[in-house]
Design a protein around this motif. Structure first.
Motif, PDB file in Angstrom:
ATOM      1  N   THR B  49      -2.782  -8.281  -2.772  1.00  0.00           N
ATOM      2  CA  THR B  49      -3.917  -8.921  -3.443  1.00  0.00           C
ATOM      3  C   THR B  49      -3.615  -9.145  -4.919  1.00  0.00           C
ATOM      4  O   THR B  49      -2.901  -8.356  -5.545  1.00  0.00           O
ATOM      5  CB  THR B  49      -5.197  -8.055  -3.333  1.00  0.00           C
ATOM      6  OG1 THR B  49      -4.849  -6.702  -3.613  1.00  0.00           O
ATOM      7  CG2 THR B  49      -5.807  -8.147  -1.955  1.00  0.00           C
ATOM      8  N   SER B  50      -4.169 -10.210  -5.458  1.00  0.00           N
ATOM      9  CA  SER B  50      -4.100 -10.491  -6.887  1.00  0.00           C
ATOM     10  C   SER B  50      -5.077 -11.621  -7.142  1.00  0.00           C
ATOM     11  O   SER B  50      -5.454 -12.343  -6.221  1.00  0.00           O
ATOM     12  CB  SER B  50      -2.698 -10.932  -7.300  1.00  0.00           C
ATOM     13  OG  SER B  50      -2.425 -12.226  -6.809  1.00  0.00           O
ATOM     14  N   ALA B  51      -5.487 -11.764  -8.382  1.00  0.00           N
ATOM     15  CA  ALA B  51      -6.383 -12.876  -8.694  1.00  0.00           C
ATOM     16  C   ALA B  51      -6.186 -13.347 -10.126  1.00  0.00           C
ATOM     17  O   ALA B  51      -5.674 -14.430 -10.367  1.00  0.00           O
ATOM     18  CB  ALA B  51      -7.841 -12.480  -8.443  1.00  0.00           C
ATOM     19  N   CYS B  52      -6.550 -12.520 -11.095  1.00  0.00           N
ATOM     20  CA  CYS B  52      -6.626 -13.007 -12.479  1.00  0.00           C
ATOM     21  C   CYS B  52      -5.263 -13.210 -13.143  1.00  0.00           C
ATOM     22  O   CYS B  52      -5.120 -14.039 -14.019  1.00  0.00           O
ATOM     23  CB  CYS B  52      -7.455 -12.027 -13.309  1.00  0.00           C
ATOM     24  SG  CYS B  52      -6.584 -10.475 -13.633  1.00  0.00           S
ATOM     25  N   ARG B  53      -4.289 -12.463 -12.766  1.00  0.00           N
ATOM     26  CA  ARG B  53      -2.955 -12.449 -13.370  1.00  0.00           C
ATOM     27  C   ARG B  53      -2.973 -12.078 -14.863  1.00  0.00           C
ATOM     28  O   ARG B  53      -2.032 -12.343 -15.584  1.00  0.00           O
ATOM     29  CB  ARG B  53      -2.245 -13.799 -13.164  1.00  0.00           C
ATOM     30  CG  ARG B  53      -2.048 -14.106 -11.686  1.00  0.00           C
ATOM     31  CD  ARG B  53      -1.185 -15.312 -11.493  1.00  0.00           C
ATOM     32  NE  ARG B  53      -1.869 -16.506 -11.940  1.00  0.00           N
ATOM     33  CZ  ARG B  53      -1.295 -17.507 -12.590  1.00  0.00           C
ATOM     34  NH1 ARG B  53      -0.021 -17.453 -12.889  1.00  0.00           N
ATOM     35  NH2 ARG B  53      -1.987 -18.557 -12.943  1.00  0.00           N
ATOM     36  N   HIS B  54      -4.068 -11.471 -15.319  1.00  0.00           N
ATOM     37  CA  HIS B  54      -4.165 -11.101 -16.730  1.00  0.00           C
ATOM     38  C   HIS B  54      -4.715  -9.692 -16.926  1.00  0.00           C
ATOM     39  O   HIS B  54      -5.419  -9.439 -17.892  1.00  0.00           O
ATOM     40  CB  HIS B  54      -5.032 -12.105 -17.485  1.00  0.00           C
ATOM     41  CG  HIS B  54      -4.348 -13.411 -17.696  1.00  0.00           C
ATOM     42  ND1 HIS B  54      -3.379 -13.595 -18.653  1.00  0.00           N
ATOM     43  CD2 HIS B  54      -4.464 -14.587 -17.033  1.00  0.00           C
ATOM     44  CE1 HIS B  54      -2.941 -14.832 -18.589  1.00  0.00           C
ATOM     45  NE2 HIS B  54      -3.568 -15.458 -17.611  1.00  0.00           N
ATOM     46  N   ALA B  55      -4.454  -8.823 -15.991  1.00  0.00           N
ATOM     47  CA  ALA B  55      -4.902  -7.431 -16.114  1.00  0.00           C
ATOM     48  C   ALA B  55      -6.407  -7.310 -16.334  1.00  0.00           C
ATOM     49  O   ALA B  55      -6.870  -6.505 -17.133  1.00  0.00           O
ATOM     50  CB  ALA B  55      -4.137  -6.722 -17.231  1.00  0.00           C
ATOM     51  N   ILE B  56      -7.155  -8.125 -15.622  1.00  0.00           N
ATOM     52  CA  ILE B  56      -8.610  -8.092 -15.764  1.00  0.00           C
ATOM     53  C   ILE B  56      -9.300  -7.733 -14.443  1.00  0.00           C
ATOM     54  O   ILE B  56     -10.213  -6.929 -14.405  1.00  0.00           O
ATOM     55  CB  ILE B  56      -9.152  -9.451 -16.268  1.00  0.00           C
ATOM     56  CG1 ILE B  56      -8.631  -9.727 -17.677  1.00  0.00           C
ATOM     57  CG2 ILE B  56     -10.683  -9.462 -16.274  1.00  0.00           C
ATOM     58  CD1 ILE B  56      -8.797 -11.152 -18.123  1.00  0.00           C
ATOM     59  N   CYS B  57      -8.816  -8.317 -13.350  1.00  0.00           N
ATOM     60  CA  CYS B  57      -9.537  -8.113 -12.084  1.00  0.00           C
ATOM     61  C   CYS B  57      -9.192  -6.784 -11.424  1.00  0.00           C
ATOM     62  O   CYS B  57      -9.964  -6.249 -10.645  1.00  0.00           O
ATOM     63  CB  CYS B  57      -9.275  -9.266 -11.130  1.00  0.00           C
ATOM     64  SG  CYS B  57      -7.621  -9.244 -10.384  1.00  0.00           S
ATOM     65  N   GLY B  58      -8.040  -6.233 -11.719  1.00  0.00           N
ATOM     66  CA  GLY B  58      -7.673  -4.925 -11.184  1.00  0.00           C
ATOM     67  C   GLY B  58      -7.221  -4.933  -9.734  1.00  0.00           C
ATOM     68  O   GLY B  58      -7.157  -3.883  -9.107  1.00  0.00           O
ATOM     69  N   SER B  59      -6.889  -6.093  -9.193  1.00  0.00           N
ATOM     70  CA  SER B  59      -6.632  -6.135  -7.750  1.00  0.00           C
ATOM     71  C   SER B  59      -5.158  -6.001  -7.365  1.00  0.00           C
ATOM     72  O   SER B  59      -4.838  -5.926  -6.185  1.00  0.00           O
ATOM     73  CB  SER B  59      -7.190  -7.437  -7.165  1.00  0.00           C
ATOM     74  OG  SER B  59      -6.469  -8.540  -7.684  1.00  0.00           O
ATOM     75  N   CYS B  60      -4.240  -5.959  -8.315  1.00  0.00           N
ATOM     76  CA  CYS B  60      -2.829  -6.125  -7.958  1.00  0.00           C
ATOM     77  C   CYS B  60      -1.979  -4.860  -8.040  1.00  0.00           C
ATOM     78  O   CYS B  60      -0.752  -4.940  -8.026  1.00  0.00           O
ATOM     79  CB  CYS B  60      -2.207  -7.219  -8.821  1.00  0.00           C
ATOM     80  SG  CYS B  60      -2.177  -6.759 -10.561  1.00  0.00           S
ATOM     81  N   ALA B  61      -2.612  -3.690  -8.142  1.00  0.00           N
ATOM     82  CA  ALA B  61      -1.809  -2.474  -8.324  1.00  0.00           C
ATOM     83  C   ALA B  61      -1.051  -2.082  -7.058  1.00  0.00           C
ATOM     84  O   ALA B  61      -1.572  -2.218  -5.947  1.00  0.00           O
ATOM     85  CB  ALA B  61      -2.706  -1.327  -8.777  1.00  0.00           C
ATOM     86  N   PHE B  69       1.879   0.870 -10.513  1.00  0.00           N
ATOM     87  CA  PHE B  69       1.931  -0.121 -11.594  1.00  0.00           C
ATOM     88  C   PHE B  69       0.936  -1.236 -11.315  1.00  0.00           C
ATOM     89  O   PHE B  69       0.688  -1.568 -10.157  1.00  0.00           O
ATOM     90  CB  PHE B  69       3.313  -0.791 -11.659  1.00  0.00           C
ATOM     91  CG  PHE B  69       4.452   0.114 -12.029  1.00  0.00           C
ATOM     92  CD1 PHE B  69       4.834   0.258 -13.352  1.00  0.00           C
ATOM     93  CD2 PHE B  69       5.155   0.795 -11.033  1.00  0.00           C
ATOM     94  CE1 PHE B  69       5.916   1.077 -13.690  1.00  0.00           C
ATOM     95  CE2 PHE B  69       6.231   1.621 -11.366  1.00  0.00           C
ATOM     96  CZ  PHE B  69       6.611   1.759 -12.699  1.00  0.00           C
ATOM     97  N   LEU B  70       0.424  -1.852 -12.366  1.00  0.00           N
ATOM     98  CA  LEU B  70      -0.353  -3.072 -12.224  1.00  0.00           C
ATOM     99  C   LEU B  70       0.659  -4.217 -12.179  1.00  0.00           C
ATOM    100  O   LEU B  70       1.385  -4.452 -13.148  1.00  0.00           O
ATOM    101  CB  LEU B  70      -1.288  -3.213 -13.430  1.00  0.00           C
ATOM    102  CG  LEU B  70      -2.483  -4.144 -13.280  1.00  0.00           C
ATOM    103  CD1 LEU B  70      -3.413  -3.670 -12.175  1.00  0.00           C
ATOM    104  CD2 LEU B  70      -3.244  -4.233 -14.601  1.00  0.00           C
ATOM    105  N   ALA B  71       0.702  -4.927 -11.056  1.00  0.00           N
ATOM    106  CA  ALA B  71       1.799  -5.885 -10.849  1.00  0.00           C
ATOM    107  C   ALA B  71       1.820  -7.013 -11.878  1.00  0.00           C
ATOM    108  O   ALA B  71       2.876  -7.434 -12.329  1.00  0.00           O
ATOM    109  CB  ALA B  71       1.709  -6.458  -9.429  1.00  0.00           C
ATOM    110  N   CYS B  72       0.624  -7.507 -12.259  1.00  0.00           N
ATOM    111  CA  CYS B  72       0.622  -8.724 -13.082  1.00  0.00           C
ATOM    112  C   CYS B  72       1.014  -8.496 -14.530  1.00  0.00           C
ATOM    113  O   CYS B  72       1.477  -9.408 -15.198  1.00  0.00           O
ATOM    114  CB  CYS B  72      -0.728  -9.426 -12.999  1.00  0.00           C
ATOM    115  SG  CYS B  72      -2.074  -8.518 -13.774  1.00  0.00           S
ATOM    116  N   ASN B  73       0.811  -7.264 -15.043  1.00  0.00           N
ATOM    117  CA  ASN B  73       1.178  -7.073 -16.451  1.00  0.00           C
ATOM    118  C   ASN B  73       2.405  -6.175 -16.623  1.00  0.00           C
ATOM    119  O   ASN B  73       2.692  -5.705 -17.716  1.00  0.00           O
ATOM    120  CB  ASN B  73      -0.015  -6.563 -17.276  1.00  0.00           C
ATOM    121  CG  ASN B  73      -0.232  -5.070 -17.146  1.00  0.00           C
ATOM    122  OD1 ASN B  73       0.229  -4.461 -16.183  1.00  0.00           O
ATOM    123  ND2 ASN B  73      -0.914  -4.485 -18.109  1.00  0.00           N
TER     124      ASN B  73
END
Ligand code: SF4
Ligand code: SF4
Ligand code: SF4
Ligand code: SF4
Ligand code: FES
Lengths: 296, 317
Positions: B49-61, B69-73
């Motif tokens: 899962t991922s959405a915002c790609r800016h460490a805002i939505c919290g979905s990509c860890a 890790f948070l994948a997008c940042n």
């Protein structure tokens, strides 16, 4: 070359981990490191006092550091992860926050001391790498620990939180491996290398912590380690002295000898296990060591 | 071209297995780029899962080589450099139920969060008419905790949660409770605090994983210390955690150092100690690790230490 440090032993070294006091002094002497014990140091609070009073926790450690500052040395050395963390936390807070530092100093003034911020807080493990140097350490090795398979159990507080500790990458530290390899030992890879021992909650979370102890012993055992080595007396106590209690929760044999970092170093310097007080552990480490090493 | 070997833990709802992908290395990318590249170029069945790609939505860890890790940042280069390898192993966050591949279930966690009443219980001071105003300073108290993006990294790394999923609260839930307890517009902090205490607050191991890995650098362990202080201020002193903390606090005041021999009795009481700690104590005495006759002497300078205690009391009031 003589390195001189102010020395903060911490409470465990005076009682439950006296063998670490003994082995630290022996090893320091053999390496030509001078340790000046702080006169009148107090317990660092061991991660508990700040739960009651954060400011007090900072104040008592500011006092410990101020005692070192008055010795005119540049570094205060410990051999306990948690002591290092507590002292460094207090220092960082004051160095970052002038107002807090002034406030703490109002209290210290009544005790006839001043915290200036001139002394760095370090751990023996770091001092060996940073100040003493691995090459110099290697030169002192008389009994290379050839064939000895060690499992390096860092303990969380030597690496975390990284903004306070910051000596190396907390997700993949290498300092223990570097020292162990300099002594000629072989480091085994195991899952629990960076695990928590659970010591700080062994009373309120006894059940959980005993399970953790079992896992922390089994993991290196399955990886073929002869012993665990740790830079923290609290990890050592948790893994060693509570091991018989942890065993009750496991069907498999979890037996794993646990030694202190200075004891490992001492063996390689040709100091006998007795002189390093290795005979004092609950899980006897000597047979495992004897199997692999020509001990003094 | 330099290749990376990426192993991903797959889960199809029934079976789990590791699948290997070879991916050409590119400089200056993120972890999320790596996952997206695999899905787009090699395997459209890979779930994450991922959405915002800016460490805002919290979905990509995700977990990589044993850490969350948070994948997008997270820069790919940082991870390769940390582990000194071109081999990465991806797994879903720990301490969560997994739906598919790297996708985890959040509903039970949100359900659990309701225990701490994660909402403002309005105090007397505000009303619909005049609003609920807050000074800048008061707002600052909730600024850090409201940075939480509910990514789950802290929960994945929590050592207490790993052995006590049902009993313990995820660090982000503790953060949420803290956020309402310190909010000056909240009129009933004890209603958030009580459930925190009842859900094993004192079992936090102080391992520092949560605070060390949080991508938003939320001071989670300072918050836990605050929550413990707050329960004690509420009069909750008759528990092992509080008694243990006071044993240290009082020993330092009296002698300067900890009396390890008396610690179990001060924490657990005489009866409980006799029941559970005797074998331990005997073991320690036998090996010379505890000398029951050794009582720490007062340190030199104890009068000065007590002055620090007095001063800390003054600062508090
Ligand atoms: S952490 Fe332990 S060893 Fe360090 S001073 Fe405190 S009680 Fe003592
Ligand atoms: S592993 Fe345990 S005792 Fe050792 S440093 Fe970490 S929390 Fe402290
Ligand atoms: S506290 Fe930090 S790590 Fe935990 S969920 Fe929130 S942002 Fe993520
Ligand atoms: S410090 Fe406490 S809350 Fe944070 S990860 Fe460790 S056990 Fe969990
Ligand atoms: S994609 Fe939103 S936080 Fe990473």
């Amino acid at each position: 070359m003589t390195l001189t440090y102010a020395f903060f032993p911490g409470c465990t070294l005076e009682s439950a981990a006296e063998e670490l006091m003994i082995s630290t002094k022996k090893v320091a002497e053999a390496l030509g490191i001078e340790l000046i014990e702080l006169n009148g140091w107090t317990c660092c609070g061991a991660s508990h006092i700040q739960d009651i009073d954060n400011f007090l926790s900072t104040s008592i450690n500011a006092r410990n550091i101020a005692l070192a500052e008055s010795l005119g040395v540049s570094k205060l050395l410990t051999v306990c992860n948690t002591c290092t963390l507590m002292l460094r936390t207090a220092k960082l807070k004051m160095d970052k926050n002038e107002r807090l530092k002034e406030q703490v100093n109002v209290g210290l003034d009544r005790a006839g001391l001043q915290y200036k911020g001139t002394v760095e807080v370090t751990h023996l493990l770091w001092a060996l790498l940073e100040d003493y140097g691995l090459e110099n350490l290697k030169k002192k090795v008389t009994v290379p620990l050839k064939g000895l398979k060690v499992a390096n159990f860092y303990g969380c507080h030597i690496v975390m939180p990284p903004d306070v500790m910051g000596f190396e990458n907390h997700r993949n530290p290498q300092s223990m491996e570097m020292v162990a390899e300099a002594l000629g030992a072989e480091c085994v890879e195991f899952d629990q290398r960076l695990a928590c021992c659970g010591f700080h909650a062994v009373f309120p979370a006894q059940k959980e912590v005993m399970t953790m102890t079992g896992i922390n012993c089994l993991s290196p055992k399955e990886a073929g380690a002869d012993c665990i080595v740790t830079p923290c007396p609290l990890c050592q106590m948790q893994l060693d002295a509570y091991q018989p209690d942890a065993q009750k929760r496991f069907d498999q044999d979890i037996t794993m000898p646990i030694i202190h970092l200075p004891q490992l170093i001492g063996l390689a310097l040709g100091i006998s296990p007795e002189e390093l007080a290795i005979n004092r552990h609950v899980v006897d480490a000597i047979p495992a060591l004897q199997r692999k090493l020509q001990l003094a | 071209m330099e290749m990376m070997t990426v192993k991903i833990k797959r889960f199809d709802g029934r079976n789990s297995y590791y699948q290997k992908y070879e991916v050409p290395y590119e400089k200056g990318k993120t972890i999320l780029w790596l996952l997206t590249t695999i899905r787009e170029e090699q395997d459209p069945t890979l779930n994450f899962t991922s959405a915002c790609r800016h460490a805002i939505c919290g979905s990509c860890a995700v977990q990589i080589n044993g850490n969350a890790f948070l994948a997008c940042n997270t820069p790919l280069d940082d991870v390769l450099d940390t582990y000194k390898t071109m081999n990465l192993t991806f797994e879903p966050l720990k301490n969560f139920e997994v739906i598919k591949d790297l996708v985890i279930v959040w509903e039970p966690k949100m359900e659990k969060m309701t225990k701490v009443k994660p909402w403002i219980i309005p105090g007397e001071e505000g009303s619909k008419e005049i609003g609920f105003l807050q000074s800048e300073e008061d707002f600052q108290q909730i600024a850090a905790p409201t940075d939480c993006i509910l990514c789950g990294v802290c929960a994945s790394e929590c050592n207490q949660l790993a052995v006590n999923q049902d009993g313990y609260l995820e660090p982000f839930i503790l953060n949420k409770a803290y956020r309402y307890i310190v909010d000056t517009r909240d009129g009933a902090p004890e209603q958030h605090l009580k459930p925190v205490l009842e859900n094993d607050l004192w079992k936090c191991l102080h391992c520092m994983q949560c605070v060390s890995q949080c991508p938003k650098t939320i001071p989670l362990t300072d918050q836990i210390a605050f929550l413990r202080s707050a329960t004690m201020a509420m009069g909750e002193l008759d528990n092992q955690g509080a008694k243990h903390a006071y044993a240290f606090h009082d020993d330092v005041k009296n002698k300067g150092r900890l009396n390890e021999t008396m610690l179990p009795i001060k924490t657990d009481g005489l009866v409980q100690t006799a029941l559970t700690k005797i074998p331990f104590a005997l073991r320690m005495v036998k090996k010379g690790k505890i000398n029951p006759l050794h009582m720490p002497k007062q340190i030199s300078g104890i009068q000065e230490v007590r002055k620090l205690y007095e001063y800390a009391e003054e600062v508090k009031s």
